[in-house]
Design an enzyme around this catalytic site. Structure first.
Site, short mmCIF file in Angstrom:
data_model
loop_
_atom_site.label_atom_id
_atom_site.label_comp_id
_atom_site.label_asym_id
_atom_site.label_seq_id
_atom_site.Cartn_x
_atom_site.Cartn_y
_atom_site.Cartn_z
CG HIS A 254 -13.74 0.94 -2.14
ND1 HIS A 254 -13.03 1.28 -3.21
CD2 HIS A 254 -13.50 1.71 -1.20
CE1 HIS A 254 -11.94 1.88 -2.72
NE2 HIS A 254 -12.38 2.32 -1.35
CG HIS B 21 -14.55 5.72 0.89
ND1 HIS B 21 -13.69 7.18 0.40
CD2 HIS B 21 -13.64 5.04 0.68
CE1 HIS B 21 -12.64 6.67 -0.15
NE2 HIS B 21 -12.57 5.39 0.20
CD GLU B 22 -13.83 1.84 3.09
OE1 GLU B 22 -13.77 0.87 2.31
OE2 GLU B 22 -13.28 2.80 3.43
CD GLN C 222 -9.95 -0.04 -0.43
OE1 GLN C 222 -10.79 0.01 0.54
NE2 GLN C 222 -9.17 0.93 -0.22
N GLY D 161 -10.82 2.45 7.23
CA GLY D 161 -11.79 1.73 6.70
C GLY D 161 -11.25 0.86 5.58
CB CYS E 127 -9.20 6.03 -1.21
SG CYS E 127 -9.47 4.52 -1.83
CG LEU E 128 -6.16 2.81 2.78
CD1 LEU E 128 -6.27 1.56 3.78
CD2 LEU E 128 -4.77 3.62 3.50
O1 K1U Z 1 -9.21 2.96 1.15
C1 K1U Z 1 -9.98 3.31 2.05
O2 K1U Z 1 -11.42 2.99 1.69
C2 K1U Z 1 -9.89 3.71 3.47
C3 K1U Z 1 -10.02 5.20 3.60
C4 K1U Z 1 -11.35 5.31 4.28
C5 K1U Z 1 -11.76 6.88 4.19
C6 K1U Z 1 -10.99 7.91 4.71
C7 K1U Z 1 -11.63 9.15 4.59
C8 K1U Z 1 -12.76 9.14 4.09
C9 K1U Z 1 -13.73 8.28 3.81
C10 K1U Z 1 -13.03 7.05 3.75
C11 K1U Z 1 -8.82 5.61 4.70
O3 K1U Z 1 -8.74 5.04 5.42
S1 K1U Z 1 -7.83 6.83 3.98
C12 K1U Z 1 -6.50 6.91 5.22
C13 K1U Z 1 -7.15 7.82 6.45
O4 K1U Z 1 -8.15 8.56 6.21
C14 K1U Z 1 -6.52 8.11 7.77
C15 K1U Z 1 -5.56 7.29 7.99
C16 K1U Z 1 -4.95 7.18 9.32
C17 K1U Z 1 -5.12 7.93 10.40
C18 K1U Z 1 -6.35 8.83 9.94
C19 K1U Z 1 -7.11 8.72 8.93
ZN ZN Z 2 -11.40 3.83 -0.51
#
Ligand code: K1U
Ligand code: ZN
Length: 169
Positions: free
Chosen positions: A140, A136-137, A51, A46, A94-95
């Site tokens: 943000h 979560h998004e 971001q 996401g 979260c990225l």
């Molecule tokens: O930064 C963000 O908002 C994105 C975040 C979204 C998220 C992940 C987990 C729970 C709630 C919201 C991510 O994508 S973190 C990376 C991640 O979860 C992932 C990366 C590669 C493969 C699978 C998952």
């Molecule tokens: Zn995030």
């Protein structure tokens, strides 16, 4: 399409409240295309526009599992119409807070309204990882990060760790 830089804590832009989008046009679709490219490259599931430094109410997501075809999704001006009383925990990442994962408890199901890539209004129920990710998004969009749901100690430790990683890079 272009890869954009993902902002990380403690960048103050991440604390901004994002503004509603006035219309879904080709410029907005180009932004959403860039967001998806950036999210896939990270990789993540996401991404909110803030971001990448654009504080507008736009989210992209793809919850397809490995081996499944891509399933990109776009959410413009999303609203939560209803949230379940039942909650569920999930180990979130979260990225914008790289390499930090912790458990957050959120409503297990939500009902949403948003505009899609074509600018059409959609109402939909979310549960499981979709419910976790959209909440979560949408946090943000209010300038809230998942670490804001943790204790002050854990939040401060997380920011310190990300700052240390940035210095070492
Ligand atoms: O930064 C963000 O908002 C994105 C975040 C979204 C998220 C992940 C987990 C729970 C709630 C919201 C991510 O994508 S973190 C990376 C991640 O979860 C992932 C990366 C590669 C493969 C699978 C998952
Ligand atoms: Zn995030």
């Amino acid at each position: 399409m272009a890869l954009r830089e993902i902002l990380v804590v403690p960048d103050p832009v991440l604390k901004q409240v994002s503004k509603p989008v006035e219309r879904v046009d080709d410029d907005l679709r180009a932004l959403m295309d860039d967001m998806l490219e950036t999210m896939y490259a990270a990789p993540g599931i996401g991404l909110a526009a803030v971001q990448i430094g654009v504080p507008h109410r736009v989210i992209v997501m793809d919850l397809a599992r490995e081996g499944e075809p891509p399933a990109p999704r776009h959410f413009v001006n999303p609203e939560i119409l209803w949230a379940s009383e039942e909650t569920a925990p999930y180990e979130e990442g979260c990225l914008s807070v790289p390499e930090i994962y912790d458990e957050v408890e959120r409503p297990a199901k939500v009902k949403l309204r948003y505009l899609n890539y074509q600018g059409e209004a959609v109402e939909e129920e979310a549960e499981g990882l979709f419910a976790v990710c959209i909440q979560h998004e949408m946090d943000h969009l209010e300038g809230v990060l998942f670490i804001d749901h943790l204790s002050r100690l854990k939040r401060e430790q997380a920011v310190k760790k990300v700052k240390k990683q940035a210095k070492a890079a």
